[in-house]
Design a protein around this motif. Structure first.
Motif, PDB file in Angstrom:
ATOM      1  N   ALA A  48      43.377  47.716  28.321  1.00 60.33           N
ATOM      2  CA  ALA A  48      44.314  48.718  28.830  1.00 60.33           C
ATOM      3  C   ALA A  48      43.940  49.164  30.245  1.00 60.33           C
ATOM      4  N   LEU A  49      42.649  49.178  30.540  1.00 63.63           N
ATOM      5  CA  LEU A  49      42.183  49.578  31.868  1.00 63.63           C
ATOM      6  C   LEU A  49      42.190  48.409  32.855  1.00 63.63           C
ATOM      7  N   ALA A  50      41.895  47.212  32.366  1.00 63.49           N
ATOM      8  CA  ALA A  50      41.750  46.056  33.249  1.00 63.49           C
ATOM      9  C   ALA A  50      43.084  45.458  33.689  1.00 63.49           C
ATOM     10  N   VAL A  51      44.088  45.482  32.834  1.00 61.94           N
ATOM     11  CA  VAL A  51      45.358  44.849  33.174  1.00 61.94           C
ATOM     12  C   VAL A  51      45.970  45.442  34.451  1.00 61.94           C
ATOM     13  N   PRO A  52      46.000  46.760  34.627  1.00 66.34           N
ATOM     14  CA  PRO A  52      46.601  47.296  35.856  1.00 66.34           C
ATOM     15  C   PRO A  52      45.853  46.910  37.145  1.00 66.34           C
ATOM     16  N   VAL A  53      44.587  46.584  37.040  1.00 65.42           N
ATOM     17  CA  VAL A  53      43.806  46.219  38.234  1.00 65.42           C
ATOM     18  C   VAL A  53      43.381  44.746  38.173  1.00 65.42           C
ATOM     19  N   PHE A  54      44.152  43.939  37.446  1.00 64.31           N
ATOM     20  CA  PHE A  54      43.745  42.549  37.251  1.00 64.31           C
ATOM     21  C   PHE A  54      43.556  41.779  38.557  1.00 64.31           C
ATOM     22  N   PRO A  55      44.419  41.936  39.556  1.00 65.51           N
ATOM     23  CA  PRO A  55      44.178  41.188  40.806  1.00 65.51           C
ATOM     24  C   PRO A  55      42.811  41.520  41.433  1.00 65.51           C
ATOM     25  N   GLU A  56      42.466  42.787  41.450  1.00 63.25           N
ATOM     26  CA  GLU A  56      41.170  43.187  42.012  1.00 63.25           C
ATOM     27  C   GLU A  56      40.016  42.725  41.116  1.00 63.25           C
ATOM     28  N   TRP A  58      40.087  40.086  39.109  1.00 58.83           N
ATOM     29  CA  TRP A  58      39.961  38.638  39.270  1.00 58.83           C
ATOM     30  C   TRP A  58      39.217  38.287  40.555  1.00 58.83           C
ATOM     31  N   THR A  59      39.542  38.971  41.637  1.00 59.56           N
ATOM     32  CA  THR A  59      38.853  38.739  42.906  1.00 59.56           C
ATOM     33  C   THR A  59      37.364  39.026  42.763  1.00 59.56           C
ATOM     34  N   ALA A  60      37.029  40.117  42.091  1.00 60.06           N
ATOM     35  CA  ALA A  60      35.628  40.516  41.949  1.00 60.06           C
ATOM     36  C   ALA A  60      34.827  39.528  41.106  1.00 60.06           C
ATOM     37  N   VAL A  61      35.452  38.896  40.114  1.00 56.34           N
ATOM     38  CA  VAL A  61      34.704  37.993  39.242  1.00 56.34           C
ATOM     39  C   VAL A  61      34.816  36.528  39.652  1.00 56.34           C
ATOM     40  N   SER A  62      35.894  36.146  40.330  1.00 51.37           N
ATOM     41  CA  SER A  62      36.064  34.739  40.710  1.00 51.37           C
ATOM     42  C   SER A  62      35.346  34.400  42.005  1.00 51.37           C
ATOM     43  N   SER A  63      35.175  35.371  42.874  1.00 53.98           N
ATOM     44  CA  SER A  63      34.416  35.200  44.119  1.00 53.98           C
ATOM     45  C   SER A  63      33.499  36.401  44.264  1.00 53.98           C
ATOM     46  N   PRO A  64      32.474  36.461  43.438  1.00 59.03           N
ATOM     47  CA  PRO A  64      31.665  37.673  43.417  1.00 59.03           C
ATOM     48  C   PRO A  64      30.964  37.947  44.754  1.00 59.03           C
ATOM     49  N   ASP A  65      31.201  39.120  45.237  1.00 57.41           N
ATOM     50  CA  ASP A  65      30.430  39.650  46.354  1.00 57.41           C
ATOM     51  C   ASP A  65      30.454  41.169  46.243  1.00 57.41           C
ATOM     52  N   LEU A  66      29.516  41.795  46.873  1.00 57.45           N
ATOM     53  CA  LEU A  66      29.376  43.239  46.739  1.00 57.45           C
ATOM     54  C   LEU A  66      30.613  43.988  47.218  1.00 57.45           C
ATOM     55  N   GLY A  67      31.232  43.523  48.296  1.00 57.43           N
ATOM     56  CA  GLY A  67      32.431  44.190  48.814  1.00 57.43           C
ATOM     57  C   GLY A  67      33.575  44.179  47.819  1.00 57.43           C
ATOM     58  N   GLY A  68      33.827  43.034  47.198  1.00 60.52           N
ATOM     59  CA  GLY A  68      34.901  42.939  46.213  1.00 60.52           C
ATOM     60  C   GLY A  68      34.632  43.797  44.995  1.00 60.52           C
ATOM     61  N   GLU A  71      35.245  47.374  45.926  1.00 57.30           N
ATOM     62  CA  GLU A  71      36.677  47.681  45.944  1.00 57.30           C
ATOM     63  C   GLU A  71      37.209  47.894  44.532  1.00 57.30           C
ATOM     64  N   LEU A  72      36.773  47.050  43.595  1.00 57.45           N
ATOM     65  CA  LEU A  72      37.207  47.194  42.203  1.00 57.45           C
ATOM     66  C   LEU A  72      36.753  48.530  41.633  1.00 57.45           C
ATOM     67  N   THR A  73      35.495  48.872  41.816  1.00 57.79           N
ATOM     68  CA  THR A  73      34.977  50.098  41.212  1.00 57.79           C
ATOM     69  C   THR A  73      35.404  51.358  41.963  1.00 57.79           C
ATOM     70  N   ALA A  74      35.989  51.200  43.135  1.00 55.74           N
ATOM     71  CA  ALA A  74      36.549  52.358  43.832  1.00 55.74           C
ATOM     72  C   ALA A  74      37.869  52.794  43.202  1.00 55.74           C
ATOM     73  N   LEU A  75      38.494  51.885  42.458  1.00 56.69           N
ATOM     74  CA  LEU A  75      39.736  52.220  41.751  1.00 56.69           C
ATOM     75  C   LEU A  75      39.382  52.878  40.427  1.00 56.69           C
ATOM     76  N   PRO A  76      40.044  53.985  40.071  1.00 55.21           N
ATOM     77  CA  PRO A  76      39.715  54.637  38.793  1.00 55.21           C
ATOM     78  C   PRO A  76      39.788  53.687  37.593  1.00 55.21           C
TER      79      PRO A  76
END
Length: 156
Positions: A48-56, A58-68, A71-76
């Motif tokens: 329920a929490l992941a679906v609304p931020v799925f693009p972010e 996916w970016t964070a897990v498919s190309s892991p870097d600290l910036g991505g 960005e993901l964890t900056a979203l509630p």
């Protein structure tokens, strides 16, 4: 809604933790802690929490870097989804520790505080448990668990 789901993720896992810590010898505790299904309610919260931020996500897990990841964890919803994932995996780790502790006959007086440490800081709790488990295996000559049923359970 995000704040509610954030808190709900732990509240759904808490009963299993409480049973393993405060009622380790009670019959239903072993059955409950032996089931991977206990994590399903937390995983539904995660979805329920992941679906609304799925693009972010996916970016964070498919190309892991600290910036991505930042960005993901900056979203509630992103931060809450990561929290729910941590709660789910910590519960599975705690359940394995509980079962291994019972199998190796490690005292509940030792396992209880160790499980509390694992609830709060799972990497520390797991490291301490792995050390304790290694010592116990060496002293008793027991074999490491394969994850399958214990011999006495398999015959039933």
């Amino acid at each position: 809604m995000t704040g509610f789901l954030f808190e709900l993720s732990f509240l759904l896992a808490a009963p299993v933790w409480l049973l393993m810590i405060f009622a380790p010898a009670w019959g239903p505790t072993a059955r409950i802690a032996g089931s991977p299904l206990t994590v399903l309610p937390v995983l539904f919260v995660y979805l329920a929490l992941a679906v609304p931020v799925f693009p972010e996500l996916w970016t964070a897990v498919s190309s892991p870097d600290l910036g991505g990841f930042r960005e993901l964890t900056a979203l509630p919803d992103g931060a809450a989804a990561v929290w729910a994932q941590v709660i789910a995996w910590d519960l599975l780790i705690g359940q394995w520790m509980y079962r291994e502790g019972r199998r190796l006959e490690i005292s509940a007086l030792l396992m209880g505080p160790l499980l509390v440490l694992t609830v709060l800081l799972s990497p520390f709790g797991l490291l301490v448990f792995l050390g304790l488990r290694a010592v116990r295996l060496r002293r008793t000559g027991a074999r490491p668990s394969t994850g399958g049923p214990v011999r006495s359970q398999a015959r039933r």
